[in-house]
Design an enzyme around this catalytic site. Sequence first.
Site, PDB file in Angstrom:
ATOM      1  N   LYS A 335       2.392  -0.336   0.682  1.00 40.05           N
ATOM      2  CA  LYS A 335       1.002   0.124   0.673  1.00 40.05           C
ATOM      3  C   LYS A 335       0.744   0.920  -0.604  1.00 40.05           C
ATOM      4  O   LYS A 335       1.577   1.753  -1.004  1.00 40.05           O
ATOM      5  CB  LYS A 335       0.747   0.987   1.915  1.00 40.05           C
ATOM      6  CG  LYS A 335      -0.693   1.436   2.124  1.00 40.05           C
ATOM      7  CD  LYS A 335      -0.808   2.160   3.455  1.00 40.05           C
ATOM      8  CE  LYS A 335      -2.238   2.554   3.782  1.00 40.05           C
ATOM      9  NZ  LYS A 335      -2.334   3.165   5.139  1.00 40.05           N
ATOM     10  N   SER A 409      -5.935   1.262   7.919  1.00 37.08           N
ATOM     11  CA  SER A 409      -6.122   1.143   6.480  1.00 37.08           C
ATOM     12  C   SER A 409      -5.030   0.300   5.823  1.00 37.08           C
ATOM     13  O   SER A 409      -5.179  -0.155   4.689  1.00 37.08           O
ATOM     14  CB  SER A 409      -6.125   2.548   5.847  1.00 37.08           C
ATOM     15  OG  SER A 409      -4.877   3.213   6.029  1.00 37.08           O
ATOM     16  N   SER A 433      -3.487   3.372  11.575  1.00 36.51           N
ATOM     17  CA  SER A 433      -3.506   2.360  10.521  1.00 36.51           C
ATOM     18  C   SER A 433      -2.191   1.602  10.378  1.00 36.51           C
ATOM     19  O   SER A 433      -2.148   0.582   9.688  1.00 36.51           O
ATOM     20  CB  SER A 433      -3.876   3.000   9.175  1.00 36.51           C
ATOM     21  OG  SER A 433      -3.002   4.063   8.857  1.00 36.51           O
TER      22      SER A 433
END
Length: 733
Positions: A335, A409, A433
């Site tokens: 990420k 996210s 998330s």
Amino acid sequence: MSTFKDTPLVLSIDAKPYTFSFPLKRTALLVIDMQRDFLLAKGFGEIQGGDLRAVQASIAPTKKLLNACRAAGMAIVHTREGHVPDLSDCPSSKLVRQAAAPENTQHNLVIGDKGELGRLLTRGEYGHDIVDELKPFPGEVVIDKPGKGSFWNTTILHKLKARAITHIIVSGVTTECCFATSIREANDRGFECCGIEEATSGYNDVNFKKATLDQIHWSQGLFGFIANLQPLLAVLDPLSAIANPSSNTPPSTPPVFDGDLTFSSLQGAYRSGLSPMAMVESLYDKIEAYQKVDPAVWIHLESRDSALEAAKRLAASYHDRNALPPLFGVPFSVKDSIDIAGLPTTTACPPLAHVPSASAVVYDKVISVGALFIGKTNLDQLATGLTGCRSPYGIPHSVYHRDYISGGSSSGNAVSIGANLVSFSLATDTAGSGRVPPGFNGVVGYKPTRGTVSFRGVTPACLSLDCIALTTKTVADARSLWQILEDHDPLDPYSKPAIAFERHINSIGPRAKTFKFGIPPPEVLSVCSLPARRQFNESIARLQKLGGILTPIDWSPFQKAGQLLYDGTFVSERFASLPDDFLAKNRSVLHPVIVEIMDAVVARQSTAVQAYRDLQAKQLYTRQAEQVFAYSSKGVDVIVVPTAPTHWTIEEVLAEPIKTNSHLGEFTHFGNVLDLCAVAVPAGTYPVSELSGKEGDEGRLPFSVTFLSGSRLDAEMLETARRFEESDGAWNT
């Protein structure tokens, strides 16, 4: 390729007092204290007057045992007795008792004194380490213990539970001391243990060995079992060809990569001769093809040449294919809120982009055990959102249907796994998330107990609630990755201590297969879409068939804690890691939804008094949640919830971005507030038309359930999730 699914689940050998049966996948070999200090001349054992002949004779049978267990794919744990250099963990009774004994003529040296093999029983010294013949392989657990037993003041119980171990085969020295003590300690914690007679010895076998072994199996196995080496070798030998289909000699024609990116499949393929370079070439063909399907997955993608060069370096570093590190050649994504030295960290927010000089702890750890970095993935800006629709780098979509959201996210993380572009992804989780995106892409999303995996080197969202999340294809892969990453980080202010209270295990009998679980009440589940509610009911029935006992729970602390996250002052922490004038200076370049959220937070004008009240409420709800998971007859092992109540289309989210986002967090927001662990697991698919109500809509969407449990109950929770994942009625039918 053959797998353990082709082999008998349970093996049996003749033993005292009766046959010892053990499930191969849940059995570990424990090799106790085969150290130079105890086995070699001039070591601590000989200085104390020990006769080395018997203990040295145990090396060869222990090596046979170790090789057989390795070849069968069993978990291996080694221990080393010794103390930190300042001896602060060495009690005075252990330090001086023998040397101070009246008429002592054996020795005057004590632990920590200088001997010919270095300071005696001191960590880091030559004599403290394991003899060369039994040197641990990469990925095998090594436990440094300060006592005679393996369980006192060590993490061994946790390490075994993390691997779902219930049975232990025990070897090592000395029989009358550390070997016997460790078996008794393991017995108290619920393990089924079997000592191997030829693979243990002591300094006075004539007087003590038989008596010690007899005490272990006396009274119908009071402490465990004792068996001979040869029967065990005989039952393990046929399994070696299954776990290791080739020798160290590469095949004349290297195997072709079959596209299976699960850890066990890749490890087996590499042992069979597959090169990491061949895997990378095949992988990049797939990545490049998928970019035409969804160009919003990556923020940074390593070039094919760069990935191939990393694979070549890796291959050159490891020549013994049977002693590869645990993530050798396993491709992964990260990420883009997680630092990698020399690459920009954007958090999908260009004004905050920076190029770090050091990588995040989690990145360094997976690289150190052989993983191959592929790229950094897209996310909701500032890691704020559960939809995946808030990034200037585009909107990824679910791998199941281009009209439906990927979730956020950690959007790109989940898509990179769901599209089979990498084996695992390092993500984050603050409000869900690390769970919602895996749920919308048919993969596993695991949020370990906050503070058990270092968060250092990650751009924070709400630092007191943030944690690393792991996205994988299977629960087994998530558990393997967790074992590599979990560790106390003294430089992370939110890191938890390494050792915590551990519950016992149930290794045999009816209780080994049952568990208690709770679910939200009907009025809470009413927020779910019709297909989500139907699929959830089917999941409950599936859990009950596995031995799950549906148990009433108090849902109020979970509901109140979830409301606290965004309805209270905790949302203000989103500003705490940003410059004071960040919003004013960057308003024009931020995503419009992020600006709207930040403006709403500023408009609240929350006070310190309100913040303290919320902190007090958080503590109260956490204590109430602990009672739900209590170590008692009233407590449940896990709570099971739908990962998300529905699956929105991208169009629906863009029309009402805040309302739809809030709805998705119904069953996730409370997780970090209450310090829980959680794992989202695929639980089926359903027709798109069932959700949309339009008969002409084609395709299927994934459904997922999330298992939650109390702080640091990850091992128990993951095992329940694994059983669900592998149960009859596969989720993708």
